[in-house]
Design a protein around this motif. Structure first.
Motif, PDB file in Angstrom:
ATOM      1  N   SER A  27       0.836  -1.201   0.000  1.00 53.37           N
ATOM      2  CA  SER A  27       0.000   0.000   0.000  1.00 53.37           C
ATOM      3  C   SER A  27       0.874   1.256   0.000  1.00 53.37           C
ATOM      4  O   SER A  27       0.534   2.261  -0.636  1.00 53.37           O
ATOM      5  N   ASN A  28       2.027   1.210   0.685  1.00 55.97           N
ATOM      6  CA  ASN A  28       2.952   2.346   0.642  1.00 55.97           C
ATOM      7  C   ASN A  28       3.450   2.597  -0.776  1.00 55.97           C
ATOM      8  O   ASN A  28       3.547   3.741  -1.221  1.00 55.97           O
ATOM      9  N   VAL A  29       3.787   1.506  -1.472  1.00 53.78           N
ATOM     10  CA  VAL A  29       4.282   1.639  -2.847  1.00 53.78           C
ATOM     11  C   VAL A  29       3.187   2.243  -3.731  1.00 53.78           C
ATOM     12  O   VAL A  29       3.452   3.085  -4.586  1.00 53.78           O
ATOM     13  N   ALA A  30       1.944   1.827  -3.477  1.00 58.66           N
ATOM     14  CA  ALA A  30       0.832   2.359  -4.267  1.00 58.66           C
ATOM     15  C   ALA A  30       0.675   3.863  -4.049  1.00 58.66           C
ATOM     16  O   ALA A  30       0.212   4.580  -4.926  1.00 58.66           O
ATOM     17  N   HIS A  31       1.088   4.343  -2.866  1.00 60.04           N
ATOM     18  CA  HIS A  31       0.937   5.761  -2.539  1.00 60.04           C
ATOM     19  C   HIS A  31       2.215   6.545  -2.784  1.00 60.04           C
ATOM     20  O   HIS A  31       2.441   7.569  -2.153  1.00 60.04           O
ATOM     21  N   VAL A  32       3.035   6.058  -3.705  1.00 55.80           N
ATOM     22  CA  VAL A  32       4.343   6.693  -3.910  1.00 55.80           C
ATOM     23  C   VAL A  32       4.201   8.139  -4.423  1.00 55.80           C
ATOM     24  O   VAL A  32       5.106   8.948  -4.257  1.00 55.80           O
ATOM     25  N   ASP A  33       3.070   8.458  -5.018  1.00 57.45           N
ATOM     26  CA  ASP A  33       2.869   9.813  -5.553  1.00 57.45           C
ATOM     27  C   ASP A  33       1.749  10.571  -4.859  1.00 57.45           C
ATOM     28  O   ASP A  33       1.314  11.609  -5.357  1.00 57.45           O
ATOM     29  N   THR A  34       1.250  10.056  -3.754  1.00 63.67           N
ATOM     30  CA  THR A  34       0.162  10.742  -3.053  1.00 63.67           C
ATOM     31  C   THR A  34       0.736  11.853  -2.171  1.00 63.67           C
ATOM     32  O   THR A  34       1.498  11.565  -1.252  1.00 63.67           O
ATOM     33  N   PRO A  35       0.391  13.106  -2.428  1.00 64.62           N
ATOM     34  CA  PRO A  35       0.954  14.190  -1.615  1.00 64.62           C
ATOM     35  C   PRO A  35       0.567  14.050  -0.148  1.00 64.62           C
ATOM     36  O   PRO A  35      -0.578  13.704   0.173  1.00 64.62           O
ATOM     37  N   GLY A  36       1.521  14.277   0.722  1.00 65.45           N
ATOM     38  CA  GLY A  36       1.264  14.260   2.153  1.00 65.45           C
ATOM     39  C   GLY A  36       1.168  12.881   2.762  1.00 65.45           C
ATOM     40  O   GLY A  36       0.855  12.761   3.940  1.00 65.45           O
ATOM     41  N   TYR A  37       1.435  11.843   1.974  1.00 67.34           N
ATOM     42  CA  TYR A  37       1.286  10.485   2.503  1.00 67.34           C
ATOM     43  C   TYR A  37       2.488  10.083   3.366  1.00 67.34           C
ATOM     44  O   TYR A  37       3.635  10.295   2.971  1.00 67.34           O
ATOM     45  N   VAL A  38       2.222   9.521   4.513  1.00 71.60           N
ATOM     46  CA  VAL A  38       3.282   9.007   5.377  1.00 71.60           C
ATOM     47  C   VAL A  38       3.223   7.478   5.338  1.00 71.60           C
ATOM     48  O   VAL A  38       2.169   6.903   5.610  1.00 71.60           O
ATOM     49  N   PRO A  39       4.323   6.802   4.931  1.00 75.11           N
ATOM     50  CA  PRO A  39       4.268   5.343   4.816  1.00 75.11           C
ATOM     51  C   PRO A  39       4.018   4.669   6.162  1.00 75.11           C
ATOM     52  O   PRO A  39       4.408   5.186   7.208  1.00 75.11           O
ATOM     53  N   ARG A  40       3.367   3.529   6.116  1.00 77.97           N
ATOM     54  CA  ARG A  40       3.081   2.788   7.340  1.00 77.97           C
ATOM     55  C   ARG A  40       3.903   1.509   7.370  1.00 77.97           C
ATOM     56  O   ARG A  40       4.375   1.045   6.332  1.00 77.97           O
ATOM     57  N   ASP A  41       4.057   0.982   8.532  1.00 78.47           N
ATOM     58  CA  ASP A  41       4.739  -0.293   8.683  1.00 78.47           C
ATOM     59  C   ASP A  41       4.023  -1.078   9.776  1.00 78.47           C
ATOM     60  O   ASP A  41       3.219  -0.510  10.500  1.00 78.47           O
ATOM     61  N   LEU A  42       4.324  -2.361   9.830  1.00 83.75           N
ATOM     62  CA  LEU A  42       3.652  -3.213  10.803  1.00 83.75           C
ATOM     63  C   LEU A  42       4.684  -3.747  11.791  1.00 83.75           C
ATOM     64  O   LEU A  42       5.661  -4.362  11.387  1.00 83.75           O
ATOM     65  N   ALA A  43       4.469  -3.475  13.064  1.00 80.64           N
ATOM     66  CA  ALA A  43       5.377  -4.005  14.086  1.00 80.64           C
ATOM     67  C   ALA A  43       4.803  -5.299  14.618  1.00 80.64           C
ATOM     68  O   ALA A  43       3.593  -5.404  14.798  1.00 80.64           O
ATOM     69  N   ARG A  44       5.672  -6.259  14.862  1.00 83.09           N
ATOM     70  CA  ARG A  44       5.227  -7.554  15.372  1.00 83.09           C
ATOM     71  C   ARG A  44       4.783  -7.400  16.820  1.00 83.09           C
ATOM     72  O   ARG A  44       5.465  -6.764  17.620  1.00 83.09           O
TER      73      ARG A  44
END
Lengths: 135, 144
Positions: A27-44
């Motif tokens: 989903s982060n890769v899909a938002h590579v051009d979305t202005p203001g987007y902050v990538p997310r990650d998943l912590a175990r």
């Protein structure tokens, strides 16, 4: 007595977590051009006990006649957090394509590790179940 | 910070990102090679990305840099201090009283060389990622 599948369960959780994380990273890769987007990650998140503490997404039963709500997949495997450490571009988008690709690749290998271990574990059980006659 | 199995991947990714930034800067320099007007007045000035090494795991609780491995970070994008090129073009709207136009200090040949360097560096980084992956997969095959 040791449960036959007790070794599989942690691997099952690991596979769930890595699949989930793959979705988050994709989903982060899909938002590579979305202005203001902050990538997310998943912590175990360790086990169901700490899940209650970190994130309670399971539906609460307010009446005895209600069906027990199943907690969502995300709840049992990890906690989503924002990861702005890559720095923002002019459009305040924090996604670094290379970073996400590296994370995806590493995550995929981890998934493969868990899957390989689960496969060999199940193969051993199948071998035992077949009176050790081989496959 | 102890080096994890995939630390090399993180380091390589930071390098890839930095080279991508360098490519953007080069594209900007080439696109503006003949730009005579800027917001600050005067011709466009060639830009150079400045890279800085950041010890892996800096900012975490463990003491940083003890393993000597560093990520790359683009510290800033600096302007080149060289003088603009003076070209005699009396008919140009931006010509001065003597008929000279101040063109950017961009050397196209230099930019092309930088571009090749950047894309080769990117390839090298991508190759190191591939190699980390294949090492991990080889490890997975041990005992099979």
């Amino acid at each position: 007595m040791v449960d036959l599948f007790s070794v599989i369960q942690p691997l099952h959780d690991a596979l769930d977590y890595h699949l989930e994380r793959h979705n988050v990273l994709a989903s982060n890769v899909a938002h590579v051009d979305t202005p203001g987007y902050v990538p997310r990650d998943l912590a175990r998140v360790e086990g169901p006990a700490s899940f209650e503490a970190t994130l309670s997404v399971a539906m609460a039963r307010t009446h005895e006649g209600h069906l027990a709500g199943a907690p969502t997949m995300t709840a049992t495997t990890g906690r989503v957090f924002d990861d702005p450490s890559a720095g923002a571009g002019n459009d305040k988008n924090f996604v670094s394509l290379d970073r996400e690709a590296a994370k995806l690749a590493a995550n995929q290998i981890r998934y493969d590790v868990a899957s390989t271990l689960a496969t060999s574990e199940l193969a051993q059980l199948a071998y035992a179940a077949g009176d050790a006659r081989g496959t | 910070m102890k080096l994890g199995v995939f630390s090399a991947m993180e380091v390589a990714a930071s390098g890839l990102s930095a080279e991508r930034t360098r490519m953007n800067v080069i594209a900007s320099n080439l696109a503006n090679a003949r730009t005579t007007k800027t917001e600050g007045g005067g011709p466009y000035k060639k830009l150079d990305p400045v890279f800085a090494a950041v010890p892996l795991g800096a900012g975490t609780t463990t003491t940083s840099g003890e393993n000597g491995v560093s990520l790359v970070r683009v510290e800033r994008i600096a302007q080149d201090k060289r003088d603009p090129q003076l070209v005699y073009e009396p008919g140009h709207p931006d010509a001065d009283a003597q008929g000279y136009v101040r063109y950017p200090n961009v050397n196209v040949v230099e930019e092309m060389v930088n571009m090749i360097t950047a894309s080769r560096a990117y390839e090298a980084g991508a190759t190191s990622v591939e190699s980390v992956k294949s090492m991990a997969r080889t490890a997975l095959g041990i005992g099979r």
